[in-house]
Write a protein that holds these residues in place. Structure first.
Motif, mmCIF file in Angstrom:
data_model
loop_
_atom_site.group_PDB
_atom_site.id
_atom_site.type_symbol
_atom_site.label_atom_id
_atom_site.label_comp_id
_atom_site.label_asym_id
_atom_site.label_seq_id
_atom_site.Cartn_x
_atom_site.Cartn_y
_atom_site.Cartn_z
ATOM 1 N N LEU A 119 1.267 -1.207 0.191
ATOM 2 C CA LEU A 119 0.139 0.214 -0.412
ATOM 3 C C LEU A 119 0.789 1.315 -0.054
ATOM 4 N N THR A 145 -4.567 0.442 -4.352
ATOM 5 C CA THR A 145 -5.151 1.868 -3.714
ATOM 6 C C THR A 145 -6.201 0.691 -2.192
ATOM 7 N N THR A 202 -7.585 7.422 -3.395
ATOM 8 C CA THR A 202 -7.147 6.836 -4.221
ATOM 9 C C THR A 202 -6.126 7.937 -4.427
ATOM 10 N N GLN A 231 -1.977 5.977 -3.287
ATOM 11 C CA GLN A 231 -2.128 5.113 -4.394
ATOM 12 C C GLN A 231 -0.238 5.832 -5.232
ATOM 13 N N GLY A 289 2.609 1.667 -3.800
ATOM 14 C CA GLY A 289 1.479 2.385 -4.405
ATOM 15 C C GLY A 289 0.620 1.074 -5.319
#
Lengths: 418, 418
Positions: free
Chosen positions: A12, A18, B20, B23, A15
């Motif tokens: 996480l 998500t 999001t 990420q 990246g």
């Protein structure tokens, strides 16, 4: 309770994925009347995870932790939390049996020892069954704080939450209840929808209204809260009626039944079958229909006529018709829909011909799509210009066809019931 | 630098949206050689946001904050951070002009006063242009900690990051660089893969190894770090070689090219075309192939033979063959693959017949699938028992067919190049 959600996983922080678990758990907590105040993500590092747990203990009395329950060396959530709380890990017999049985049944090579580590749980914890994977979850109370540990894989976590956690949280919430109803709309953008409900949104207190732009649709969430559970449904009904008097033309259903599921149900009820001839969508319409259990009662099958000459060889669209009108044309879409219906002896034929993109084709711009529709009495086709990327254009064309089918079936239902 | 990302927004804690941004920013940070150690999400509450900032100051020297820069009353990020740092807000002339010009141009009614609040920035900050929306971003250093503030709307944040933040972070990283390579594997579970690399994972320092279970595949990330950029690739190459000497049979490629994309590329290079006859997958294989740009060069099209009688009427599978062998059988799969290849004049024909579930069919259990494969010289079929839910069984069957196609094409490439 005042909650914090902690997701454990270096993937996480890099990246790679998500944290979708946070959204799911937050939504569920709101519905069971608990307050979510923080989300935290931390890597597979025992020191930093310990620190994060200690910070959470100071500001929350419900700590929900996901991830790090698997079989590998970086799965250290259980051990770390047990250490912070001064507790031991013990082997859970039931979870152990599930793992042993699986490897016995599978029979392709020996089970590695690390697999059994997944059956270890924190002593004194209420063990939460994992029916999707191997690692069980845990729920325990320690010095006034409730801890819930679940796997990080979203399908495992969601199933465990639904089966094992939700009812425990509802019990903990006492009489205070929240109820939500989610309405789904197609063919209207989020800002236009919000604009048409502006007065209702502005004066909202209870129930509240929230809009959200989903994939090819807009959803509207009506949420009522009360100490008296009997009040909730009437409060929501009343507001829903106001909303639908303005936006009923775009409405297709509630959470729990997708547009595809609704179409399969209506087809089944009316004893109708469907087939499709797909060019740019290349089977996506039929595959989407078949994703609904029970689709075999309504889907005959059909054709993917991707290369131009297969429209003639597989589907019998005359070459001259293609040359005269173009592959992406009303005439082609109509002939495709009509022919596939007849070829498969279905009640309804649907067709797709268009340019998925990127780039135009035969002078037609990217996103230009004809959708044909044929039943025993007539054959029509409609043109659409979706004009975004390849994936969007194809998915949107499929959604549009489901919307047309839904409207068609709804009208039929109305006719027969009056 | 050691980073923490803080997302501000009650909508995240209510589960209305997914974070999001975390990420995207995490991936970017890894690429510019900074370490992301924590993500935090907090609501639109000045007290809790202040606390979160103070916690972050103790454990990070780069704090990236998204959200809460807009015009409404709950947009309080700037003010709160300025208060924590003991700084003032000042009006930025350029941002003010952008907002005034927009409302002048639009000309539909007066601008509300709160719009101009978006032009306020923390004194001394480097102002980051927002070319998508109104609220500018900020970057400032204060007592050894770097703060970056960006809007929460993903399109605004991403554009700002790309235009304004990335180069600043690269500069700050100096010579220190990180490089990652992600390897994708099919046909092996995460725990078995980790077990086979156990010694490498145990002694990892630089490069590091991380495994992750994706959808129908496992990924392995190799990450090297160095002050000398020239060292990174050889470090990764060396470890990759060790990994592939053990697990090469399951490996299919790197990040940036999916299995489907790889198959389309190999088919194109070898000038081959493919077609399919799909029963339980109902078009999903062809639709997945067509999701790759350039698929029109390799996909002829094919059939969805969902209802049993369409296997005969559309595809010419003899009725007796179906009766004798069953619909889900080796003979049916082979005939389907061979017939669709010939019908569409393709080089390769693929077929799927099986039980998607839930529930068995004709005595075949849920998840039992035959995949047929036919080229000019031979026709074969393999049996699989996937045995999970309907969606999984169908998707896994499609993935398995792509894997078989990949192995077939890889072997062909090897033959022609030797």
């Amino acid at each position: 309770m005042n909650a914090e959600m902690i997701a454990v996983g270096t993937e996480l922080l890099l990246g790679q994925i998500t944290n979708t678990n946070a959204q799911f758990i937050s939504e569920e907590l709101a519905l069971t009347g608990h307050n979510m105040y923080y989300h935290t993500v931390v890597g597979d590092n025992p020191q930093r995870l310990s620190d994060v747990i200690r910070t959470a203990q100071k500001r929350a009395n419900l700590i929900i932790i996901t991830g790090g329950l698997g079989p590998t060396q970086d799965d250290l959530t259980k051990k770390t939390i047990a250490d912070v709380l001064g507790l031991e890990l013990v082997r859970d017999a039931k979870a152990e049996e599930v793992i042993l049985n699986f490897f016995k049944r599978r029979g392709d090579g020996p089970m590695t020892a690390n697999n059994l580590l997944q059956a270890d749980v924190i002593e004194g914890a209420d063990v939460l069954d994992n029916v999707v994977g191997f690692a069980p979850g845990m729920m325990l109370e320690h010095e006034g704080v409730t801890y819930i540990l679940m796997p990080g894989v979203p399908t495992e976590m969601k199933t465990m939450f639904t089966n094992e956690v939700r009812n425990r949280l509802e019990k903990a919430a006492g009489d205070y209840r929240l109820e939500s109803r989610v309405l789904h709309f197609y063919g209207i953008g989020e800002s236009r929808l919000a604009d048409q409900l502006d007065d209702l949104i502005t004066k909202q207190t209870n129930p509240t209204l929230g809009t959200y732009a989903g994939k090819h649709e807009v959803t509207l969430r009506i949420t009522a809260s009360s100490q008296n559970a009997a009040e909730l449904t009437p409060l929501i009904d009343e507001l829903e009626e106001k909303v639908l008097s303005r936006l009923g033309a775009y409405f297709f259903g509630y959470d729990g039944e997708s547009l595809e599921e609704k179409v399969v149900r209506l087809l089944t009820e009316q004893n109708l079958t469907v087939s499709a001839a797909e060019s740019l969508t290349a089977g996506l319409f039929q595959a989407t229909l078949a994703s609904v259990p029970g689709a075999s009662r309504v889907l005959r099958g059909g054709l993917v006529t991707y290369a131009t000459d297969t429209k003639t060889s597989l589907l019998g669209v005359p070459e001259e018709l293609l040359t005269e009108n173009g592959v992406v044309s009303e005439a082609t879409a109509k002939t495709m829909a009509n022919n596939v219906r007849q070829q498969t002896a279905a009640n309804i034929g649907v067709s797709f011909t268009g340019v998925a993109g990127p780039g135009s084709h035969d002078g037609e711009p990217s996103g230009s799509v004809w959708i044909g529709f044929s039943d025993e009495t007539s054959t029509t086709a409609k043109h659409h210009l979706f004009a975004r990327d390849r994936q969007y254009n194809r998915e949107r064309a499929v959604k549009e066809a489901f919307w047309q089918l839904y409207k068609y079936l709804e009208e039929k239902t109305a006719k027969t019931s009056h």
